[in-house]
Write a protein that holds these residues in place. Structure first.
Motif, PDB file in Angstrom:
ATOM      1  N   TYR A 139       0.820  -1.200   0.000  1.00 46.45           N
ATOM      2  CA  TYR A 139       0.000   0.000   0.000  1.00 46.45           C
ATOM      3  C   TYR A 139       0.864   1.264   0.000  1.00 46.45           C
ATOM      4  O   TYR A 139       0.663   2.186  -0.810  1.00 46.45           O
ATOM      5  CB  TYR A 139      -0.920  -0.028   1.219  1.00 46.45           C
ATOM      6  CG  TYR A 139      -1.704   1.244   1.459  1.00 46.45           C
ATOM      7  CD1 TYR A 139      -2.703   1.644   0.582  1.00 46.45           C
ATOM      8  CD2 TYR A 139      -1.444   2.044   2.567  1.00 46.45           C
ATOM      9  CE1 TYR A 139      -3.426   2.802   0.793  1.00 46.45           C
ATOM     10  CE2 TYR A 139      -2.164   3.200   2.794  1.00 46.45           C
ATOM     11  CZ  TYR A 139      -3.152   3.580   1.908  1.00 46.45           C
ATOM     12  OH  TYR A 139      -3.863   4.727   2.126  1.00 46.45           O
ATOM     13  N   LEU A 140       1.854   1.293   0.893  1.00 50.65           N
ATOM     14  CA  LEU A 140       2.688   2.487   1.009  1.00 50.65           C
ATOM     15  C   LEU A 140       3.502   2.739  -0.256  1.00 50.65           C
ATOM     16  O   LEU A 140       3.857   3.889  -0.547  1.00 50.65           O
ATOM     17  CB  LEU A 140       3.609   2.371   2.223  1.00 50.65           C
ATOM     18  CG  LEU A 140       2.908   2.490   3.583  1.00 50.65           C
ATOM     19  CD1 LEU A 140       3.908   2.332   4.721  1.00 50.65           C
ATOM     20  CD2 LEU A 140       2.175   3.828   3.707  1.00 50.65           C
ATOM     21  N   GLU A 141       3.784   1.706  -1.022  1.00 51.87           N
ATOM     22  CA  GLU A 141       4.539   1.883  -2.261  1.00 51.87           C
ATOM     23  C   GLU A 141       3.717   2.574  -3.348  1.00 51.87           C
ATOM     24  O   GLU A 141       4.265   3.034  -4.345  1.00 51.87           O
ATOM     25  CB  GLU A 141       5.044   0.536  -2.775  1.00 51.87           C
ATOM     26  CG  GLU A 141       6.180  -0.038  -1.951  1.00 51.87           C
ATOM     27  CD  GLU A 141       6.590  -1.428  -2.400  1.00 51.87           C
ATOM     28  OE1 GLU A 141       7.790  -1.745  -2.343  1.00 51.87           O
ATOM     29  OE2 GLU A 141       5.699  -2.211  -2.811  1.00 51.87           O
ATOM     30  N   THR A 142       2.405   2.641  -3.149  1.00 48.01           N
ATOM     31  CA  THR A 142       1.548   3.326  -4.123  1.00 48.01           C
ATOM     32  C   THR A 142       1.272   4.770  -3.727  1.00 48.01           C
ATOM     33  O   THR A 142       0.636   5.504  -4.478  1.00 48.01           O
ATOM     34  CB  THR A 142       0.190   2.601  -4.273  1.00 48.01           C
ATOM     35  OG1 THR A 142      -0.560   2.714  -3.047  1.00 48.01           O
ATOM     36  CG2 THR A 142       0.386   1.134  -4.626  1.00 48.01           C
ATOM     37  N   VAL A 143       1.713   5.177  -2.544  1.00 55.69           N
ATOM     38  CA  VAL A 143       1.443   6.520  -2.020  1.00 55.69           C
ATOM     39  C   VAL A 143       2.646   7.418  -2.287  1.00 55.69           C
ATOM     40  O   VAL A 143       3.782   7.036  -2.036  1.00 55.69           O
ATOM     41  CB  VAL A 143       1.151   6.455  -0.508  1.00 55.69           C
ATOM     42  CG1 VAL A 143       0.970   7.866   0.062  1.00 55.69           C
ATOM     43  CG2 VAL A 143      -0.084   5.613  -0.235  1.00 55.69           C
ATOM     44  N   GLN A 144       2.379   8.606  -2.820  1.00 60.07           N
ATOM     45  CA  GLN A 144       3.471   9.553  -3.072  1.00 60.07           C
ATOM     46  C   GLN A 144       3.390  10.728  -2.113  1.00 60.07           C
ATOM     47  O   GLN A 144       2.330  11.012  -1.542  1.00 60.07           O
ATOM     48  CB  GLN A 144       3.453  10.029  -4.529  1.00 60.07           C
ATOM     49  CG  GLN A 144       2.179  10.683  -5.001  1.00 60.07           C
ATOM     50  CD  GLN A 144       2.088  10.775  -6.522  1.00 60.07           C
ATOM     51  OE1 GLN A 144       2.090   9.767  -7.222  1.00 60.07           O
ATOM     52  NE2 GLN A 144       2.010  12.000  -7.030  1.00 60.07           N
ATOM     53  N   ASP A 145       4.513  11.404  -1.938  1.00 63.74           N
ATOM     54  CA  ASP A 145       4.630  12.428  -0.898  1.00 63.74           C
ATOM     55  C   ASP A 145       3.619  13.559  -1.038  1.00 63.74           C
ATOM     56  O   ASP A 145       3.156  14.118  -0.044  1.00 63.74           O
ATOM     57  CB  ASP A 145       6.047  13.013  -0.896  1.00 63.74           C
ATOM     58  CG  ASP A 145       7.097  12.017  -0.417  1.00 63.74           C
ATOM     59  OD1 ASP A 145       6.707  11.032   0.246  1.00 63.74           O
ATOM     60  OD2 ASP A 145       8.285  12.220  -0.730  1.00 63.74           O
ATOM     61  N   ASP A 146       3.270  13.933  -2.272  1.00 69.97           N
ATOM     62  CA  ASP A 146       2.355  15.067  -2.450  1.00 69.97           C
ATOM     63  C   ASP A 146       0.880  14.676  -2.378  1.00 69.97           C
ATOM     64  O   ASP A 146      -0.003  15.523  -2.514  1.00 69.97           O
ATOM     65  CB  ASP A 146       2.648  15.801  -3.757  1.00 69.97           C
ATOM     66  CG  ASP A 146       2.456  14.917  -4.985  1.00 69.97           C
ATOM     67  OD1 ASP A 146       2.004  13.765  -4.847  1.00 69.97           O
ATOM     68  OD2 ASP A 146       2.786  15.387  -6.101  1.00 69.97           O
ATOM     69  N   GLY A 147       0.598  13.391  -2.181  1.00 71.48           N
ATOM     70  CA  GLY A 147      -0.786  12.950  -1.990  1.00 71.48           C
ATOM     71  C   GLY A 147      -1.581  12.714  -3.251  1.00 71.48           C
ATOM     72  O   GLY A 147      -2.783  12.426  -3.180  1.00 71.48           O
TER      73      GLY A 147
END
Length: 263
Positions: A55-63
């Motif tokens: 899951y976290l690998e699909t999330v980017q810093d800018d949302g």
């Protein structure tokens, strides 16, 4: 608008049926933000689709959701918006037609809740058609019911069948209602048939249609022979009028439109 779990389920299913080879685009720039409530549903949906990664690998810093879309196999998505306040890569007002530079450029276009905020929807839809390559797909997920005050419009499945199938000659792969928040009874999905087949408008008698927020989700494909017509008629009226005394005139106009689209 943001990608949520119910739209993620549809996008995961699409990723197993369709992989764009060229440029891809989203209308607006959609969010995919860390949410503890999403983790369990994400894992179930992701594994069911045979996808790899956490899951976290699909999330980017800018949302935003470009990393998620790339993980689904939809490529490095560009974004088109009126303003660059969210970092869109292409600036254009969808109330006006797109220019020739964008026509026939994209294998996949995704709208996760932008068209409901555009006043001139007919022009915006025609621009989406023009931007698609033959064989390209457009996926839309906008408010259908329960979104009063959210945007300018809520959409009806009649628009999908009348505009995309009959006016443009595209193939409608999916046209359904999706409840945004599943209940204890499970997830609500209702597929809509083409009203022109029965010649009657869609009816919901005896159907326990949700009272909470519902999306209209659809997937359409631009075929090699698809052509943008200049007349859209509502399905049941078109069926009724086809047997009236000016039916020949209507058929002649449609034949001429189809012929002009092939030239």
């Amino acid at each position: 608008m943001a990608v949520d779990l119910v739209t993620l389920q549809e996008l995961c299913a699409l990723s197993q049926r369709f992989k764009p080879a060229g440029r891809t685009l989203m209308l607006g720039r959609h969010e995919w933000r860390p949410n503890p409530r999403f983790k369990r549903g994400f894992r179930t949906t992701w594994r069911k689709a045979g996808l790899e990664g956490s899951y976290l690998e699909t999330v980017q810093d800018d949302g935003f959701c470009e990393t998620l879309m790339a993980s689904l196999g939809f490529g490095a998505m560009e974004s088109l918006d009126f303003s660059d306040y969210e970092g869109a890569t292409i600036l254009h007002d969808l109330n006006h037609p797109v220019g020739e530079a964008l026509e026939g450029q994209f294998d996949f276009i995704y709208d996760g809740g932008t068209l409901e905020h555009v006043f001139n929807v007919p022009v915006a839809l025609q621009s989406v058609f023009r931007m698609l390559k033959p064989g390209g797909r457009f996926v839309s997920c906008n408010g259908m019911n329960g979104w009063m005050g959210h945007g300018i419009y809520q959409f009806n499945p009649e628009l999908v069948w009348s505009f995309w199938k009959r006016m443009c000659g595209c193939k409608v792969h999916v046209c359904r209602a999706i409840e945004t928040s599943p209940t204890e009874q499970g997830e609500y999905r209702l597929d809509f048939p083409d009203p022109a087949i029965t010649g009657r408008r869609l009816r919901f008698r005896g159907i326990n249609f949700p009272t909470r927020r519902v999306y209209l989700y659809y997937e359409v494909e631009r075929l090699p022979e698809s052509a943008l017509g200049d007349r859209m008629l509502q399905s049941d009226y078109e069926v009724k009028w086809s047997s009236h005394n000016n039916a020949g005139e209507i058929r002649d106009v449609k034949a001429k439109e189809a012929e002009d689209g092939r030239d």
